[in-house]
Design an enzyme around this catalytic site. Structure first.
Site, PDB file in Angstrom:
ATOM      1  N   PHE A 153       0.842  -1.194   0.000  1.00 23.31           N
ATOM      2  CA  PHE A 153       0.000   0.000   0.000  1.00 23.31           C
ATOM      3  C   PHE A 153       0.885   1.255   0.000  1.00 23.31           C
ATOM      4  O   PHE A 153       1.835   1.338   0.781  1.00 23.31           O
ATOM      5  CB  PHE A 153      -0.865  -0.043   1.266  1.00 23.31           C
ATOM      6  CG  PHE A 153      -1.839   1.082   1.433  1.00 23.31           C
ATOM      7  CD1 PHE A 153      -3.081   1.044   0.822  1.00 23.31           C
ATOM      8  CD2 PHE A 153      -1.531   2.163   2.250  1.00 23.31           C
ATOM      9  CE1 PHE A 153      -3.988   2.075   1.006  1.00 23.31           C
ATOM     10  CE2 PHE A 153      -2.437   3.194   2.446  1.00 23.31           C
ATOM     11  CZ  PHE A 153      -3.664   3.150   1.818  1.00 23.31           C
ATOM     12  N   ASN A 155      -3.590   1.773  10.848  1.00 21.70           N
ATOM     13  CA  ASN A 155      -4.359   2.214   9.681  1.00 21.70           C
ATOM     14  C   ASN A 155      -4.771   0.930   8.984  1.00 21.70           C
ATOM     15  O   ASN A 155      -4.143   0.498   8.024  1.00 21.70           O
ATOM     16  CB  ASN A 155      -3.501   3.098   8.771  1.00 21.70           C
ATOM     17  CG  ASN A 155      -4.233   3.470   7.497  1.00 21.70           C
ATOM     18  OD1 ASN A 155      -5.462   3.369   7.426  1.00 21.70           O
ATOM     19  ND2 ASN A 155      -3.492   3.902   6.490  1.00 21.70           N
ATOM     20  N   PRO A 156      -5.826   0.285   9.485  1.00 18.06           N
ATOM     21  CA  PRO A 156      -6.185  -1.028   8.948  1.00 18.06           C
ATOM     22  C   PRO A 156      -6.942  -0.876   7.626  1.00 18.06           C
ATOM     23  O   PRO A 156      -7.362   0.227   7.275  1.00 18.06           O
ATOM     24  CB  PRO A 156      -7.122  -1.581  10.031  1.00 18.06           C
ATOM     25  CG  PRO A 156      -7.808  -0.359  10.561  1.00 18.06           C
ATOM     26  CD  PRO A 156      -6.775   0.755  10.498  1.00 18.06           C
TER      27      PRO A 156
HETATM   28  C1  LIG Z   1      -4.470   0.473   4.623  1.00 22.93           C
HETATM   29  S1  LIG Z   1      -2.988  -0.454   4.631  1.00 22.93           S
HETATM   30  C2  LIG Z   1      -2.005   0.589   5.699  1.00 22.93           C
HETATM   31  C3  LIG Z   1      -0.543   0.375   5.572  1.00 22.93           C
HETATM   32  C4  LIG Z   1       0.311   1.368   6.397  1.00 22.93           C
HETATM   33  N1  LIG Z   1       0.046   1.210   7.819  1.00 22.93           N
HETATM   34  C5  LIG Z   1       0.055   2.791   5.990  1.00 22.93           C
HETATM   35  O1  LIG Z   1      -0.619   3.518   6.733  1.00 22.93           O
HETATM   36  O2  LIG Z   1       0.495   3.179   4.903  1.00 22.93           O
HETATM   37  C6  LIG Z   1      -3.415  -1.829   5.685  1.00 22.93           C
HETATM   38  C7  LIG Z   1      -2.310  -2.853   5.888  1.00 22.93           C
HETATM   39  O3  LIG Z   1      -2.804  -3.892   6.745  1.00 22.93           O
HETATM   40  C8  LIG Z   1      -2.360  -5.147   6.261  1.00 22.93           C
HETATM   41  N2  LIG Z   1      -3.273  -6.184   6.753  1.00 22.93           N
HETATM   42  C9  LIG Z   1      -4.457  -6.586   6.239  1.00 22.93           C
HETATM   43  N3  LIG Z   1      -5.012  -7.539   6.990  1.00 22.93           N
HETATM   44  C10 LIG Z   1      -4.145  -7.773   8.018  1.00 22.93           C
HETATM   45  C11 LIG Z   1      -4.155  -8.654   9.130  1.00 22.93           C
HETATM   46  N4  LIG Z   1      -5.178  -9.488   9.353  1.00 22.93           N
HETATM   47  N5  LIG Z   1      -3.111  -8.637   9.983  1.00 22.93           N
HETATM   48  C12 LIG Z   1      -2.064  -7.785   9.763  1.00 22.93           C
HETATM   49  N6  LIG Z   1      -1.996  -6.936   8.713  1.00 22.93           N
HETATM   50  C13 LIG Z   1      -3.030  -6.915   7.858  1.00 22.93           C
HETATM   51  C14 LIG Z   1      -2.385  -4.984   4.759  1.00 22.93           C
HETATM   52  O4  LIG Z   1      -1.582  -5.961   4.115  1.00 22.93           O
HETATM   53  C15 LIG Z   1      -1.854  -3.559   4.625  1.00 22.93           C
HETATM   54  O5  LIG Z   1      -0.454  -3.541   4.540  1.00 22.93           O
END
Ligand SMILES: C[S@@+](CC[C@H](N)C(=O)[O-])C[C@H]1O[C@@H](n2cnc3c(N)ncnc32)[C@H](O)[C@@H]1O
Length: 290
Positions: free
Chosen positions: A95, A189-190
């Site tokens: 992302f 930031n999920p």
């Molecule tokens: C919206 S992006 C935000 C990335 C970063 N924190 C930013 O703000 O640029 C959400 C991130 O959560 C990760 N993600 C999704 N489901 C997850 C899970 N169950 N456990 C851990 N990470 C997860 C995704 O792969 C992605 O990298």
């Protein structure tokens, strides 16, 4: 687009701007300049000076402009995303960090100002933007980061290892059980986009990984709800949780946190555009049934 051998830089950038505008790129002149800067290895000031002279267009410029016109994100072409003070390495599978997330980092930095050696975890770290910024800007902080995706984890490792962040590949729902009740701050930031709300911009729809976008469930709230539950598990009593979300989700998220009975001081925060893009809360000292 037909750049010719020996075309001047100024003409090439002008032509590239028109091509990118036709392709619907929102900031065509800026992107045309940034692609030229990338190829020439110069900053904006030097590029502007070169545009006033008779410098030739760099080899390979047309190819990069065509890629951007195909709505490949600029950061995937240059391999770099700028976030607060960091230059993060990014590419396919991770992302691209967004400017509004810089305000979420600021909330954490403001909160930990009075805490010595704060222990912080970033759930769903992606490129490592949040965790890396906190490690960089808060001396003495112990920063952990969790990422589920193998591709994103690999990008995060490149960005976070030099900053001393402790990165694990795992699911934010059950990660770091050995650290339960020990963090001063949980930040996330999920993914939070509802299943049906497919983004319209090609850069997002085709190039941001789906697992970074969709939060699960029709309203996109499964992973944000899980992040809040993990925060309640990982934080010390009195610890601080802050989570980014869409503007329209602010009320729902406040209500969800309040209904659990685990949180006090539930507060919605505005980003620099005045939008309600983050919510924070403090973990109550006692669970509701104590
Ligand atoms: C919206 S992006 C935000 C990335 C970063 N924190 C930013 O703000 O640029 C959400 C991130 O959560 C990760 N993600 C999704 N489901 C997850 C899970 N169950 N456990 C851990 N990470 C997860 C995704 O792969 C992605 O990298």
């Amino acid at each position: 687009m037909t750049f010719y051998q020996g075309q001047s830089l100024a003409d090439a950038v002008r032509e590239a701007t028109a091509v990118l505008a036709d392709a619907g790129v929102p900031t065509p002149r800026v992107d045309a300049e940034l692609l030229a800067e990338h190829l020439l290895g110069v900053g904006l000031g030097r590029l502007r000076a070169m545009l006033l002279g008779d410098a030739p267009a760099p080899a390979g410029y047309e190819e990069l402009v065509q890629e951007r016109a195909g709505r490949v994100p600029l950061q995937h072409i240059t391999g770099v995303a700028y976030f607060r003070y960091l230059e993060l390495r990014v590419g396919p599978g991770v992302f691209i960090p967004r400017p509004e997330t810089e305000s979420v980092v600021q909330l954490v930095i403001d909160h930990v100002a009075g805490i010595s050696n704060p222990k912080v975890v970033d759930l769903g770290t992606g490129s490592g933007a949040i965790a890396g910024s906190i490690a960089h800007e808060v001396p003495g902080a112990e920063v952990h980061a969790v990422e589920f995706s193998t591709f994103a984890h690999a990008w995060a490792a490149k960005n976070l290892e030099p900053l001393g962040v402790i990165l694990v590949q795992g699911d934010l729902r059950d990660a770091l059980p050995e650290h339960n009740g020990t963090f001063d701050v949980v930040v996330s930031n999920p993914p939070y986009i509802p299943a049906e709300a497919i983004p319209t911009e090609p850069e997002v729809a085709l190039h941001d990984p789906p697992e970074a976008l969709y939060g699960g469930g029709a309203d996109g709230m499964e992973l944000p709800t899980a992040a809040a539950a993990s925060a309640a598990r990982l934080l010390k009593p009195g610890g601080y949780f802050v989570m980014e979300h869409a503007e329209v989700q602010a009320g729902w998220i406040s209500g969800m946190l309040q209904r659990t009975g685990r949180w006090i001081d539930v507060t919605t925060h505005f980003d620099l555009n005045g939008k309600e893009r983050a919510t924070s809360a403090v973990l109550a000292s006692t669970a509701p049934d104590e």
